[in-house]
Design a protein around this motif. Structure first.
Motif, PDB file in Angstrom:
ATOM      1  N   GLU A   1       0.846  -1.043  -0.049  1.00 21.68           N
ATOM      2  CA  GLU A   1       0.132  -0.140   0.172  1.00 21.68           C
ATOM      3  C   GLU A   1       0.835   1.126   0.093  1.00 21.68           C
ATOM      4  OE1 GLU A   1      -3.794   1.038   2.699  1.00 21.68           O
ATOM      5  OE2 GLU A   1      -1.818   1.564   3.639  1.00 21.68           O
ATOM      6  N   VAL A   2       0.335   2.264  -0.878  1.00 25.05           N
ATOM      7  CA  VAL A   2       1.317   3.403  -0.922  1.00 25.05           C
ATOM      8  C   VAL A   2       0.400   4.664  -0.582  1.00 25.05           C
ATOM      9  CG1 VAL A   2       2.700   5.081  -2.721  1.00 25.05           C
ATOM     10  CG2 VAL A   2       2.893   2.433  -2.823  1.00 25.05           C
TER      11      VAL A   2
ATOM     12  N   GLU B   1     -12.946   2.919  -7.066  1.00 24.66           N
ATOM     13  CA  GLU B   1     -12.305   1.547  -7.247  1.00 24.66           C
ATOM     14  C   GLU B   1     -11.040   1.583  -7.367  1.00 24.66           C
ATOM     15  OE1 GLU B   1     -14.220   3.441  -8.941  1.00 24.66           O
ATOM     16  OE2 GLU B   1     -13.418   3.915 -11.159  1.00 24.66           O
ATOM     17  N   VAL B   2     -10.230   2.600  -7.471  1.00 32.08           N
ATOM     18  CA  VAL B   2      -8.687   2.712  -7.578  1.00 32.08           C
ATOM     19  C   VAL B   2      -7.928   3.216  -6.664  1.00 32.08           C
ATOM     20  CG1 VAL B   2      -8.920   2.638 -10.156  1.00 32.08           C
ATOM     21  CG2 VAL B   2      -8.618   4.596  -9.042  1.00 32.08           C
ATOM     22  N   ALA B   3      -8.745   3.942  -5.556  1.00 34.57           N
ATOM     23  CA  ALA B   3      -7.737   4.730  -4.611  1.00 34.57           C
ATOM     24  C   ALA B   3      -8.781   5.027  -3.464  1.00 34.57           C
ATOM     25  CB  ALA B   3      -6.889   5.768  -5.117  1.00 34.57           C
ATOM     26  N   SER B   4      -8.105   5.685  -2.334  1.00 36.17           N
ATOM     27  CA  SER B   4      -8.841   6.425  -1.328  1.00 36.17           C
ATOM     28  C   SER B   4      -8.176   7.719  -1.094  1.00 36.17           C
ATOM     29  CB  SER B   4      -8.725   5.344  -0.157  1.00 36.17           C
ATOM     30  OG  SER B   4      -9.572   4.130  -0.147  1.00 36.17           O
TER      31      SER B   4
ATOM     32  N   SER C   1      -4.146   7.203  -1.072  1.00 36.05           N
ATOM     33  CA  SER C   1      -3.938   5.689  -0.736  1.00 36.05           C
ATOM     34  C   SER C   1      -4.005   5.032  -2.109  1.00 36.05           C
ATOM     35  CB  SER C   1      -4.520   5.543   0.619  1.00 36.05           C
ATOM     36  OG  SER C   1      -4.176   4.083   0.815  1.00 36.05           O
ATOM     37  N   LEU C   2      -2.893   4.204  -2.468  1.00 41.03           N
ATOM     38  CA  LEU C   2      -3.255   3.210  -3.349  1.00 41.03           C
ATOM     39  C   LEU C   2      -3.004   1.971  -2.811  1.00 41.03           C
ATOM     40  CD1 LEU C   2      -0.949   5.139  -6.160  1.00 41.03           C
ATOM     41  CD2 LEU C   2      -3.475   5.154  -6.132  1.00 41.03           C
TER      42      LEU C   2
END
Lengths: 113, 109
Positions: B17-18, B58-61, B74-75
């Motif tokens: 997680e990045v 669907e791809v990030a927060s 956040s990825l």
């Protein structure tokens, strides 16, 4: 759906020659339009933005100019290119709402030699 | 005009997680926070947008604290294809949308 067209994809021009890059948007009315430039390995520099026909705001004083002759057409021009004008030029549009989202074209890679 | 500050670069490995943080101390009341992803020789692509608290797609927060002076993208479980430059952009109060320097995320196998 909305689409943005930008051309040409690549361009090689001699120093001192004129420039005209064109961008058109389809599927929306009265968009905000933007021109950005990105030098190699650098971030995006806002050059011009427009909120309507004939309304152009310039962010960086230089030998470039922009025009918006029609609602969905944005043109970037120069009378005489400099070496420092080389870069990746991106056109973008948005709906002009508070919650702005930018939609970018595919870009033009300009090399001034 | 709100100025943004991001780390210049970050390294990660596949599956991790990045989290990329952006500082925007002088964000205006009407400004939204938007993150974009850019691959070489392409225009930036919209990832996610938020105003406060947490937004997820669907791809990030996107996490935004109560004072809104920073935000964190956040990825989850990055892959090699997530290697790109990530920009946070503050805007909405004006039509002048200026990008910061961006964060180059390098994902290694």
């Amino acid at each position: 759906s909305q689409t943005i067209h930008q051309w040409p994809a690549t361009l090689v021009q001699p120093v001192g020659s004129p420039l005209s890059l064109e961008c058109t948007v389809e599927g929306t009315s009265n968009p905000n339009l933007y021109w950005y430039r990105q030098a190699a390995g650098r971030g995006l520099q806002l050059l011009f933005y427009s909120v309507g026909i004939g309304q152009i705001s310039s962010e960086v004083p230089q030998n470039l100019s922009a025009s918006r002759p029609q609602d969905r057409q944005f043109i970037l021009s120069s009378k005489k290119l400099l070496l420092s004008d080389s870069g990746f030029y991106l056109c973008a549009w948005s709906l002009g709402r508070v919650e702005e989202k930018l939609f970018f074209g595919s870009g033009t890679q300009l090399s001034v030699l | 005009l709100a100025k943004t500050t991001q780390p210049i670069s970050m390294d990660s490995y596949e599956g991790q997680e990045v989290n990329i943080t952006c500082s925007h101390n002088n964000i205006a009341t009407n400004d939204y926070i938007t993150w974009y992803q850019q691959f070489p020789s392409q225009g930036p692509r919209f990832i996610i947008q938020g105003y406060k608290t947490k937004v997820t797609n669907e791809v990030a927060s996107l996490f935004i604290p109560a004072d809104r002076k920073s935000s964190t993208l956040s990825l989850p479980r990055v892959s090699l294809s997530d290697t790109a430059v990530y920009y946070c952009l503050i805007g909405g109060a004006t039509n002048k949308l200026i990008f910061g320097t961006g964060t180059l995320l390098a994902v290694q196998p």
